[in-house]
Motif scaffolding. Sequence first.
Motif, PDB file in Angstrom:
ATOM      1  N   CYS A   1      47.315  40.331  43.393  1.00 44.47           N
ATOM      2  CA  CYS A   1      47.192  40.793  41.479  1.00 44.47           C
ATOM      3  C   CYS A   1      45.811  42.406  42.021  1.00 44.47           C
ATOM      4  CB  CYS A   1      46.747  39.951  40.886  1.00 44.47           C
ATOM      5  SG  CYS A   1      45.566  39.223  40.747  1.00 44.47           S
ATOM      6  N   GLY A   2      44.940  41.820  42.913  1.00 47.67           N
ATOM      7  CA  GLY A   2      43.882  43.006  43.081  1.00 47.67           C
ATOM      8  C   GLY A   2      42.583  43.131  42.184  1.00 47.67           C
ATOM      9  N   THR A   3      43.436  41.354  41.001  1.00 45.78           N
ATOM     10  CA  THR A   3      41.713  41.904  39.684  1.00 45.78           C
ATOM     11  C   THR A   3      41.671  40.286  39.668  1.00 45.78           C
ATOM     12  OG1 THR A   3      44.266  41.413  37.669  1.00 45.78           O
ATOM     13  CG2 THR A   3      43.609  43.519  38.567  1.00 45.78           C
ATOM     14  N   CYS A   4      42.051  39.309  39.571  1.00 44.51           N
ATOM     15  CA  CYS A   4      41.682  38.245  40.273  1.00 44.51           C
ATOM     16  C   CYS A   4      40.275  37.863  41.011  1.00 44.51           C
ATOM     17  CB  CYS A   4      42.599  37.056  40.510  1.00 44.51           C
ATOM     18  SG  CYS A   4      43.127  36.880  42.265  1.00 44.51           S
TER      19      CYS A   4
ATOM     20  N   CYS B   1      40.985  38.015  45.114  1.00 40.74           N
ATOM     21  CA  CYS B   1      41.211  39.656  45.133  1.00 40.74           C
ATOM     22  C   CYS B   1      39.760  40.283  45.024  1.00 40.74           C
ATOM     23  CB  CYS B   1      42.484  40.272  44.219  1.00 40.74           C
ATOM     24  SG  CYS B   1      43.968  39.214  44.921  1.00 40.74           S
TER      25      CYS B   1
ATOM     26  N   CYS C   1      44.838  34.725  46.543  1.00 39.94           N
ATOM     27  CA  CYS C   1      45.283  35.203  44.974  1.00 39.94           C
ATOM     28  C   CYS C   1      45.359  34.195  44.188  1.00 39.94           C
ATOM     29  CB  CYS C   1      46.043  36.280  44.892  1.00 39.94           C
ATOM     30  SG  CYS C   1      46.715  37.053  43.759  1.00 39.94           S
ATOM     31  N   LEU C   2      44.442  34.317  42.806  1.00 46.11           N
ATOM     32  CA  LEU C   2      45.390  32.964  41.982  1.00 46.11           C
ATOM     33  C   LEU C   2      46.647  33.206  41.491  1.00 46.11           C
ATOM     34  CD1 LEU C   2      41.558  32.261  40.554  1.00 46.11           C
ATOM     35  CD2 LEU C   2      42.757  31.627  42.310  1.00 46.11           C
ATOM     36  N   ASN C   3      46.956  34.241  40.955  1.00 39.73           N
ATOM     37  CA  ASN C   3      48.069  35.106  41.330  1.00 39.73           C
ATOM     38  C   ASN C   3      49.287  35.516  41.668  1.00 39.73           C
ATOM     39  OD1 ASN C   3      47.282  34.953  37.885  1.00 39.73           O
ATOM     40  ND2 ASN C   3      46.093  36.364  39.009  1.00 39.73           N
TER      41      ASN C   3
END
Length: 320
Positions: free
Chosen positions: A76-79, A82, A90-92
């Motif tokens: 996702c790049g945002t969790c 990441c 990544c958690l998503n």
Amino acid sequence: MTSMRARFQGQGEIAFEKVTLGPVADGDVRLRVDVCALCGSDKRLLQSGSAVVPGHEIGGTLPDGTRGIVYIPVFCGTCVRCQAGRTNQCLNLSQLVGWQRDGGFAEHVDVPARCVIPVPDDIPLSVAVLALDTVGTAAHALRLALRTQDSVDRALVVGAGPLGLGVVAVAQAMGIAVDAFDPHAARLSTAVTFGATPAQSLDDENLYDMVVEVSGAAAARETAQRVVRPGGTIVALGESNEPYTMPATPRWRRTDCYTVRSFYFPMNEVDANWDLLRVMGAQLRDLIVEPLTLPQLPDAFERFVAGDYVKPCIVSEDAR
Ligand SMILES: [Zn+2]
Ligand SMILES: [Zn+2]
């Protein structure tokens, strides 16, 4: 613009189709596929069939000429993971390229822009593609395992397929001496060419500080759990359809050790992996890679399954 791609229809059947490419989706980029390696895990898709175009070890070129390799997990790049550079955690995590969305057994592939890793100018794509499953996965697993140990005298690598050979090559580049075991003589001799010593008797217990189990076979797992020394670490890298079990034996109950499981590699290790490839990438490629063309994919798989090829790679005409 039209493009050729492979479809896996199940039961070992591969078909080719020519499609007209539409516009590129928001957030995606379109790569011309220059190289796509076959992976042992693709054999499962060859049997089961796949709803998407398989192929997940991809190197290619963007329209502006940028050369890149494709990071499989669509992170996702945002969790929090990441943000910390640990994109493989990544958690998503939604999809894997070549598994849940189209991959690289094709002339072109669209991937999320953030999944393209630019390749340094001094590294050819034929070497760069090894930075994915072969060297990236191996190096990350070894880095995790090294965190459990003050020092490692000698490691054992069980299974000398493409990933096992990657582990042998990376371990040497990291200064770890390795023994290797594989029942397949040709594979073992490739590991030896790469500096591994053939493991002597593995019948005893307590032989190694680090055992990297890359085959996934029940016998290999059993061996790893037996030859690891107390305080040592087992790296469980092998894939299998069977659950990973721990033995119900006095020996195992009384063994104080680590079992390390890893997945792929994080983006924040990419630069270190390029440095590893600068040391041994060309030699590794020359030893294991068999370059073939997209129409040869069915034959490539047949010979890959038969064990004739270690790491067949589909290479485009342009990149030859
Ligand atoms: Zn793979
Ligand atoms: Zn994330």
